[in-house]
Design an enzyme around this catalytic site. Sequence first.
Site, PDB file in Angstrom:
ATOM      1  N   SER A  18      19.955  54.418  56.110  1.00 17.70           N
ATOM      2  CA  SER A  18      19.591  55.277  57.239  1.00 17.70           C
ATOM      3  C   SER A  18      20.847  55.863  57.852  1.00 17.70           C
ATOM      4  CB  SER A  18      18.846  54.498  58.331  1.00 17.70           C
ATOM      5  OG  SER A  18      17.654  53.935  57.844  1.00 17.70           O
ATOM      6  N   ASN A  19      20.666  56.918  58.634  1.00 20.15           N
ATOM      7  CA  ASN A  19      21.676  57.407  59.568  1.00 20.15           C
ATOM      8  C   ASN A  19      21.054  57.420  60.958  1.00 20.15           C
ATOM      9  OD1 ASN A  19      23.485  58.373  57.405  1.00 20.15           O
ATOM     10  ND2 ASN A  19      22.007  60.041  57.181  1.00 20.15           N
TER      11      ASN A  19
END
Length: 796
Positions: free
Chosen positions: A237-238
């Site tokens: 994820s970011n």
Amino acid sequence: MRTRLRRAVVTAVALLTAATALPAAAAQGQGRQQHPSHGGLSATIRYTEYGIPHIVAKDYADLGFGTGWAQAADQVCTLADGFVTVRGERSRFFGPDAAPDFSLSSATKNLSSDLYFKGVRESGTVEKLLAEPAPTGPSRRAKDLMRGFATGYNAWLRQNRITDPACKGAAWVRPVTELDVAARGLAFAVLGGQGRGVDGITAAQPPTTTATGAPNARDTARAARELLAADSADMGSNAVAFSGATTANGRGLLLGNPHYPWQGGRRFWQSQQTIPGELNVSGGSLLGTATVSIGHNSRVAWSHTVATGVPLNLHQLTLDPADPTTYLVDGRPERMTKRTVTVETKDGAPVTRTQWWTRYGPVVTSLGASVPLPWTTTTAYALNDPNAANLRASDTALGFSKARGTADVLKSLQRTQGLPWVNTIAADAAGHSLFTQSQVLPRITDELAQRCSTPLGKVTYPSAGLAVLDGSRGDCALGSDPDAVQPGIFGPARMPTLTDAPYAENSNDSAWLANAERPLTGYERIFGTIGTQRSMRTRGAIEDVAAMARRGDLTVKDLQGQQFANRVPAGDLIAADAAKACAALPGGTATGSDGKAVDVSEACGVLAAWDRTADTDSRGALLFDRLWRRLPAAQLWKVPFSAADPVGTPNTLNAGTAAFTTALADTVTELRTADIPLNSPLGDHQFVVRNGKRIPVPGGTESLGVWNKVEPVWDAAAGGYTEVSTGSSYIQAVGWDGSRCPVARTLLTYSQSSNPNSPHYSDQTRLFSQERWVTSRFCEKDILSSPSLRVVRVHS
């Protein structure tokens, strides 16, 4: 009084929306659902654009009911498949040798999945956790949600006909219980621990002949490091939170971009949940869960990223020479506990296996195929997973949902310690930002690892964060922190945390560079590394968000721009040098791995002209992507990594090697063989097919460093990248403007439903292709003004 008021508000909402917004035809079609049964559970569901439900209920049981009903309407087959898994019945319905979808464990075959999950069921593990008082166990609210979810799911099954061909008429689609819902929650919790070792737990059997020997420490450490890194690569994820110091109005901003599977039981599902006067939250829930996992309310927004903390450890057992099922602790023998499990199989006899459990956890003979842990006559390995006692994630999520700011988010984490394998990034309307790696980890300090590691652990712990402790010594027990919710885990005070930084960002590397100007240090190795090379995605993300913070005056539109900038950091680093090196090749030719000369001259111009993005219309992105995958990391860079410049190094393409020219020749040959022009727009060959139609997909793979990450599946014969396995999923860009309504834009990339007959099977996927967003309808005035408003009153 508060309960009566809440009921009155729920009734008013239902009557108002039904009277003012429900089309006559829809009202007739939903007629049998307008009146709740006496004494049963009920909820009002208002659907807006893209099939997003806004669920209104008078209490938590009813809210769970509406959530279970609405999830079943969109995802009944996927949900049912997961419930078959946690009941240990996959072999019965699908055969023992078929593979699960890996959404609830790493089991490679249905049989090992069933042996594990049925063992959990028969041991009463989930019931014991449900009976634990809060905060060690789930609260009454969380249990009401689970009970309501099961009732709502069952009500949908009774009241509706399944049209999804994946399970239409299937015998394995059956009613569920609160226990099934809780078991699914526990499966999510142990994904990084016992879930990773399912094959090794269920295959572990005492040696039948004299056997000695130990795994190669260096090979095991390398395999463990690769195994643990794969979690972030496949499901990462970011997220970034900006403080008010960087924004146009002094309020916070949050961009969440989780990278999760596009198929199967680990998908997100979007909704708004409302108990008037008590709870009002919008966001994405993991399928089968009754709370919002990633989302926002009127004051705070949060997202998660997969953390680098290792949520398991091993204890190396010294066995009794006369009995390999007895181990020694401080010289005293302890017998292992047998867990005998029988699994029914399709078209075959039942299969019975025995699992072996110790004070530390189950005996395990491997972590994945690449990390063998042999059980010999002298040694065995037990897996400790503290999340096997963690059913608290729902309470953590409820705390977030009711939070009024980032301080409340942090308090929820400290109070419940329910998150097993993720970081939390949050921002609020008052301008605060937060990063914290508050996850459930075994309490392994560097001092304990130094004192108690076995020879294998002395290699695996510093290299991979995987501790292997001497299980024969009582003084090597994990111990407890006084502020920890359960024994044997780190307390909240030990968690790497950054508050009110101009930006707080994570892209699945350790906490060290959550803000490159305010690095976090001082945490134990099990949390992650300090001063080591960052991934290309982390480097690109820090470059982007640090520049945004310096520029200032940020708004939600800036977040939207970052999500779909589709900049390729790897391309910025080497594409120009690659084009120059290509153009300098004598005769414009390079030799491929088969020894044949290949005319690569066209590729030189394509690489030079490429705009360094992974937009669907980018020409050269596909050529660079296929080339990048072939370049060997060990020979790639002239300038090595430096901890003094972790964002800028390594750099400078080492183009003078045979490895580069061979990779270039092989890439050109691959594309030409597939009849793919070298300068094709990316979207012509990176797409998904939904109901027979191609939908171009923007973004790029993990190693390219693209924020908008997608992991597509290459099928040259079918035209290129023809499906996405994981990548951008429930995306949200959230800010505040001083009103009671947050400024929020969302996107569920793979859409709400996995049923190809649903109108919401691919509608948001087409938005994703076009880099468009959904405007969140959070406040009542926005919900009621939706031109797509449809109201359904559901009941048990």
